[in-house]
Each structure stands twice: as structure tokens, then as C-alpha cells.
Design an enzyme around this catalytic site. Sequence first.
Site, PDB file in Angstrom:
ATOM      1  N   HIS A  69       0.821  -1.225   0.000  1.00  0.00           N
ATOM      2  CA  HIS A  69       0.000   0.000   0.000  1.00  0.00           C
ATOM      3  C   HIS A  69       0.851   1.270   0.000  1.00  0.00           C
ATOM      4  O   HIS A  69       0.360   2.335   0.335  1.00  0.00           O
ATOM      5  CB  HIS A  69      -0.988   0.015   1.181  1.00  0.00           C
ATOM      6  CG  HIS A  69      -1.897  -1.175   1.177  1.00  0.00           C
ATOM      7  ND1 HIS A  69      -3.016  -1.251   0.385  1.00  0.00           N
ATOM      8  CD2 HIS A  69      -1.802  -2.362   1.829  1.00  0.00           C
ATOM      9  CE1 HIS A  69      -3.581  -2.433   0.566  1.00  0.00           C
ATOM     10  NE2 HIS A  69      -2.867  -3.130   1.423  1.00  0.00           N
ATOM     11  N   THR A  70       2.086   1.150  -0.362  1.00  0.00           N
ATOM     12  CA  THR A  70       2.942   2.339  -0.462  1.00  0.00           C
ATOM     13  C   THR A  70       2.912   2.913  -1.879  1.00  0.00           C
ATOM     14  O   THR A  70       3.479   3.977  -2.116  1.00  0.00           O
ATOM     15  CB  THR A  70       4.408   1.971  -0.127  1.00  0.00           C
ATOM     16  OG1 THR A  70       4.754   0.817  -0.891  1.00  0.00           O
ATOM     17  CG2 THR A  70       4.581   1.682   1.350  1.00  0.00           C
ATOM     18  N   ASP A  71       2.254   2.216  -2.827  1.00  0.00           N
ATOM     19  CA  ASP A  71       2.403   2.615  -4.234  1.00  0.00           C
ATOM     20  C   ASP A  71       1.269   3.480  -4.774  1.00  0.00           C
ATOM     21  O   ASP A  71       1.275   3.830  -5.948  1.00  0.00           O
ATOM     22  CB  ASP A  71       2.590   1.375  -5.139  1.00  0.00           C
ATOM     23  CG  ASP A  71       1.329   0.526  -5.257  1.00  0.00           C
ATOM     24  OD1 ASP A  71       0.444   0.614  -4.381  1.00  0.00           O
ATOM     25  OD2 ASP A  71       1.222  -0.229  -6.241  1.00  0.00           O
ATOM     26  N   GLY A  86      -7.724 -13.926  -7.275  1.00  0.00           N
ATOM     27  CA  GLY A  86      -8.234 -13.568  -5.944  1.00  0.00           C
ATOM     28  C   GLY A  86      -7.308 -13.945  -4.809  1.00  0.00           C
ATOM     29  O   GLY A  86      -7.702 -13.915  -3.653  1.00  0.00           O
ATOM     30  N   SER A  87      -6.065 -14.289  -5.137  1.00  0.00           N
ATOM     31  CA  SER A  87      -5.120 -14.660  -4.082  1.00  0.00           C
ATOM     32  C   SER A  87      -4.163 -13.521  -3.762  1.00  0.00           C
ATOM     33  O   SER A  87      -3.243 -13.684  -2.970  1.00  0.00           O
ATOM     34  CB  SER A  87      -4.298 -15.884  -4.501  1.00  0.00           C
ATOM     35  OG  SER A  87      -5.140 -16.984  -4.693  1.00  0.00           O
ATOM     36  N   ASP A 104       2.191  -3.624  -9.451  1.00  0.00           N
ATOM     37  CA  ASP A 104       1.928  -4.932 -10.057  1.00  0.00           C
ATOM     38  C   ASP A 104       2.371  -4.971 -11.510  1.00  0.00           C
ATOM     39  O   ASP A 104       2.967  -5.945 -11.974  1.00  0.00           O
ATOM     40  CB  ASP A 104       0.442  -5.268  -9.974  1.00  0.00           C
ATOM     41  CG  ASP A 104      -0.071  -5.238  -8.552  1.00  0.00           C
ATOM     42  OD1 ASP A 104       0.765  -5.290  -7.638  1.00  0.00           O
ATOM     43  OD2 ASP A 104      -1.284  -5.163  -8.356  1.00  0.00           O
ATOM     44  N   TYR A 148     -10.309  -1.558  -0.122  1.00  0.00           N
ATOM     45  CA  TYR A 148      -9.111  -0.982  -0.748  1.00  0.00           C
ATOM     46  C   TYR A 148      -9.374   0.471  -1.153  1.00  0.00           C
ATOM     47  O   TYR A 148      -8.579   1.364  -0.895  1.00  0.00           O
ATOM     48  CB  TYR A 148      -8.748  -1.829  -1.962  1.00  0.00           C
ATOM     49  CG  TYR A 148      -7.438  -1.444  -2.628  1.00  0.00           C
ATOM     50  CD1 TYR A 148      -6.239  -2.045  -2.262  1.00  0.00           C
ATOM     51  CD2 TYR A 148      -7.408  -0.482  -3.632  1.00  0.00           C
ATOM     52  CE1 TYR A 148      -5.054  -1.706  -2.883  1.00  0.00           C
ATOM     53  CE2 TYR A 148      -6.224  -0.131  -4.263  1.00  0.00           C
ATOM     54  CZ  TYR A 148      -5.050  -0.750  -3.890  1.00  0.00           C
ATOM     55  OH  TYR A 148      -3.870  -0.404  -4.504  1.00  0.00           O
TER      56      TYR A 148
HETATM   57  C1  GLA Z   1      -2.909  -4.255  -5.080  1.00  0.00           C
HETATM   58  C2  GLA Z   1      -2.712  -3.058  -5.988  1.00  0.00           C
HETATM   59  C3  GLA Z   1      -1.276  -2.552  -5.888  1.00  0.00           C
HETATM   60  C4  GLA Z   1      -0.894  -2.308  -4.424  1.00  0.00           C
HETATM   61  C5  GLA Z   1      -1.239  -3.515  -3.568  1.00  0.00           C
HETATM   62  C6  GLA Z   1      -1.010  -3.269  -2.092  1.00  0.00           C
HETATM   63  O1  GLA Z   1      -2.156  -5.322  -5.520  1.00  0.00           O
HETATM   64  O2  GLA Z   1      -2.987  -3.396  -7.328  1.00  0.00           O
HETATM   65  O3  GLA Z   1      -1.134  -1.394  -6.658  1.00  0.00           O
HETATM   66  O4  GLA Z   1      -1.499  -1.147  -3.937  1.00  0.00           O
HETATM   67  O5  GLA Z   1      -2.588  -3.904  -3.743  1.00  0.00           O
HETATM   68  O6  GLA Z   1       0.334  -3.072  -1.849  1.00  0.00           O
END
Ligand code: GLA
Length: 360
Positions: free
Chosen positions: A18-20, A106-107, A156, A206
Site C-alpha cells: 500500500h505504499t504505491d 483472488g489470491s 503490479d 481498498y
Molecule cells: C494491489 C494493488 C497494488 C498495491 C497492492 C497493495 O495489488 O494493485 O497497486 O497497492 O494492492 O500493496
Amino acid sequence: MNSFSAKAPARANIIGEHTDYATNAGHVLPTPLPFHTTIKLEKVTGTAGRVTISSENFDEPPCQRLLMETPRGHWTDYVVGCLRIAATRVELPALTVAVKSDVPIGSGISSSAALCVAVVRAVKGLFGTRWNDEEIALMAYESEHDYVGVPCGKMDQFASSVGRPGLALLLDTKTLKHRNVPLPSNIVLMLVDCGKKHDLAKGSGYRQRVAECTEARDKLGVGTLCELGYKDLPRLSALPENVAKRARHVITENLRVLEFVAALERGDSEKQADLIAASHVSQRDDFECSIPEIDALVESSIRFGVRGARLVGGGFGGAIIALVPRRKVAAWWSYVSRENPNSKLISTYALKNTENEYAA
Ligand code: GLA
């Protein structure tokens, strides 16, 4: 050439959750996984802008889509989004898109980024464009974020497009500078699904966290949350309690990524485990994106004697990642699976230049 096939991998994030988001713009440390989505793209006769999309993985008829239409809340939106973006750069005729994937959905290992990166790679191959891996990642991101409407960050897509198997990718999501970091060969990266799916596109948790981070950034009057460091934490007391907790997770998690890379580079496995454990506690207590089934897996791992275990990915379900010494892998899984009968081994991924010997 009338058709072209391309594939892209899923990813696991080792640390930096969650830093992105754009509001946070911190560091992440993902690695590609040996699960892939393959796309076969074929030119067909018909009106430009028409696309027929099918998947071996779903028991449903091929889906007819138009590139000009708005998202429908169906998985094919990700494909349409990528092709719309590609169509602003190359002339696309009518196409068929055939999808095949062994990425679990979903994993929390980013089946969507694997799909989007594979589609853009297939367009590159079929039309001979010169897009580099960074541009491909950004096009995949644009599809997911701007077209499908998932408020995600860029981790991702970069992990899938730019990352290299067996190496971690240290990415600064502010500058998009990145470098590969070798991982210890005596550690196996274990991924275990808790049995409850996560869904970023539909799930509101989220989205709410993204909104809370935006509120923190705005109230603190900073450009991004990850500009802040440990010395700034007292400033968070001016924020509403939930917002302060979200910001504390983001700020400390960003610092943990850098500390983890330093610990990797000096071979300090105790410190690596401490940081992974702290990341989980921070996600559970400050970011509040864990669920009891995930906490139970992490606690089993700790009871077994492996502290380096944490929730991986977007949260609110999904999987854990654990850094398990190679010689303990079989005993670890037998212990953790006995205590968590609904859990499922997604993969074990020998981190560096080794066989994927325990794959489920
Ligand atoms: C998901 C989002 C990413 C990131 C992660 C948490 O995978 O697609 O961009 O925010 O959650 O780190």
C-alpha cells in the site's frame, strides 16, 4: 504476421504494501512468480474496434466487445482497456484475443497485471512496436486504473513487465527508478491462500484506504505521504484516528522496504524476518486490511518458528507470504496446513536460480 502469442507473470510482493498509491508514492519490493497468463492475439476480418475475447479458464462463450464501449464489470474490461490504449498508438483491426492462464485469481498475486501486461506484449509483438518494458507497464496500469477504474498503484504492472524471475525489483513508485536485488538462495518464498478471495475491483475496503491516504496527505499538506519519515510521525496526532493509522502504516512500511533491502544486502536474515513481521502487524493494526484467516496463518508460522510471514497484496482476503529456510519448508507447510485446514499452498518459489520444487 496474423497472430502473436505473449505471456506475462503474476507477482508476489515481498515487502512494501500500500505504499504505491499516487498519494503515497513510496517504495515496493515485488518479484515475478512462475505463474503466467498467455494471450494469443489474432487479426481477423471485420470492423476495426471489434474484439472477440475468450478464455480457456472460464466456462462462458466468447465475449464480443467494442473498444469504444464503457466497462461492464466483466474480466474482459481489462483486455478492452489495454487495447483502447494501444489503439491510441497503433491502428488496430478487428481482433480475437484468446486467454490462457495458470495464475490463481483472488489470491493477491495480481492476475490482473499478468493479463494486462500479456495483452500489451501481444500487441507489441503483432504490430512490431518498440515499447519498452516500462512503457508496457504504464499502459497496463492505465488500463486497470483509468479504464477499469481500480484505484491501484503501479507496483503490479512493473513487477510483471520489468521484474526478472528469481530477483526482487526495488521500485520507487515516485520516480519509477528501479533496480534488481538478489535474494538469498537458502530461503524459499512460500505463498499460502487463506481460502477467502480478495477482489480489488469490487471490494470497497481498498478504495476506502486509498481515500483515507488522500485525506492524510491533504490534511498534512505534503506532496506524498512517503516524503515523511520516522521524525514526522508525531505530526499524525493532528489527524482523525483512522487516518493517522493509515498514514503511519504507509510511512513506516516505506521505510521498512529500504531497511529490508539493506538487510538483504548485508545478509542479515534476523532483521529481514523482523521487518516482514512488523509489516504484518502494521497492516493488521494500522492499515486494518487483514482478516482473521490471514492472521491465523501468520500466527501458525510464528508458532512454528518462522517470524517472517505477512499478508501479501491488496488485503481483505487472499494470501500470506512467508520467507522459510529451505531445510524447513516441508515441516513448515505440514504444521501450518494442519492448523489451517482451509488454506491452500499457491506456490513455493525458490528465490534464486533454483527449482520450483514444492509447487502445488
Ligand atoms: C494491489 C494493488 C497494488 C498495491 C497492492 C497493495 O495489488 O494493485 O497497486 O497497492 O494492492 O500493496
